[in-house]
Design an enzyme around this catalytic site. Sequence first.
Site, PDB file in Angstrom:
ATOM      1  CD  GLU A 345      -2.785   1.123   2.532  1.00 48.60           C
ATOM      2  OE1 GLU A 345      -2.453   0.368   3.468  1.00 48.60           O
ATOM      3  OE2 GLU A 345      -3.728   1.941   2.612  1.00 48.60           O
ATOM      4  CG  HIS A 370      -4.548  -1.572   0.160  1.00 50.90           C
ATOM      5  ND1 HIS A 370      -5.578  -0.769  -0.252  1.00 50.90           N
ATOM      6  CD2 HIS A 370      -4.596  -1.576   1.515  1.00 50.90           C
ATOM      7  CE1 HIS A 370      -6.219  -0.286   0.803  1.00 50.90           C
ATOM      8  NE2 HIS A 370      -5.646  -0.771   1.898  1.00 50.90           N
TER       9      HIS A 370
HETATM   10 ZN   LIG Z   1      -6.908  -1.691   5.371  1.00 47.34          ZN
END
Ligand SMILES: [Zn+2]
Length: 502
Positions: A345, A370
């Site tokens: 992320e 992510h």
């Molecule tokens: Zn999260």
Amino acid sequence: MFRNSLIFLIICSAVNGASIDYLNRRQAVIDAEKKQATGGRVFLTAKESKADEILVVLKNQAVADGILNPDSYAPGMHFFEAKPLIDQSKVFRILKAMPKGSVLHLHTAAAVSSEWIIKNLTYRPEAKICKADGRFYLTARAFKLCSEDSLNSIQALRTENGTSALFDRWLESLINLKYNSLDTIHVDINTVWVEFEQMFSTIKEFLLYKPFFEAFCSRMLQEFFEDNVFYIELRTTFSKLYDSSGKSYEDFEVAKILTNVVDTFKEAHPEFIGVKVIYSKHRETGNGTAYDLLMTYTNLTTQFPNLVVGFDLVGQEDINFPLNVFLKDLHEFQKSSLYFFHAGETNGYGSDADLNLIDAVLLNSRRIGHGYSLYKHPVLWRAVKSKSIPLEVCPISNQVLRLVNDLRNHPAVFYVSESVPIVISCDDPGFWDSKGVSYDFYYALMSIAPKTAGIGFLKQIVWDSVKYSALTSNERTSFSRILQARWDVFLDDLISGNLSSL
Ligand SMILES: [Zn+2]
């Protein structure tokens, strides 16, 4: 006029033998890429094909408008500015009505709309507020940061203030990033993360009060069910709760309390499948060791095997411990644990946060939270695809937390083009004025998927949210039955015009 000229050109070209061959080859590229993308090989029934035609026409009208008016084209805008336009959109109304299967990436404290918290929990007599080190905290008791003397009744403050609307707006600004200026708070990743993590601190004590926790969790289920989500995998910590008598509740009792809330909701809403928990702690909590956290997770999953199904470490990856700091402990527990790591992320390339992706894959993470930077790693993304490790893509989260401004540039565009498995989720909707997961689906369809993507794309990601869940095979079967029935009703409504004319 332009369209007529184009048709004329195509007709002229078509009379030339060589140009027909060129057009055929051109179309072959388009067809091959369409097949290769997410949903490209999904079989559509006659009813789904009809629904697809309707949806794609509506979508393409919006895309065409966007080319002429890019400054008011919601799929290219920041969510805070686009939300009123999205609310008016026919495509959004369809997506809102669509059964969306599961939400597999959601953090408890940010799962409920801030408006409900303000209008409900803060109106209760136990609700208090205090200020410490320049920050405000919602609570129902004194705690480490706030002595008894520093507590103020929210009801009393609201009355003193005279205008409850203005006061409530200020109160909501403590737990909703939309009230911060895009020019000051939202300038860079670290600045917005400070405000974002502060919101977890602001609301943490509030949700440790058992009556508030129960009302909050019940509301969470309501908001997601109303958004046509039937199953949730929740990242949560089971922090100790307390009640008005001063009694405190340990983590295993909190697990029971959550189970009771979910069971009560399921009794009233038989189509709702339930909630499972990915036990998640902040990556800084263990001072570089995850042993105690993994022991707690192991005990919880032993006592609640049908509730606690996985382990994760959360918090901003760029500035906190990367996964490789915990390797010794994570290896030790690997055989007995299911990991669902946040990884990649970040906007980094080769940074610790980016390389978390390698550890997530090598540690056999069942899904990746992510996976934003995965596209930079050709060896790894091919491995992720061949091992069918889905990425939990949270479009609005990545935008609000400053990884990307225009979601048409989100890396998930690449994942979709290559059919790297994804599910769409919402991360922390309450902290950015979202609700449920429909707004994220809007960006997934309108900004991330190609122009021609419609029902096939949606069918793939909705059913993948069941396939890649931690549900047992029997649970997945009964879920699919419920989902199919809702899906059929949705298609009927879409075809009959009930949804687009709302
Ligand atoms: Zn999260």
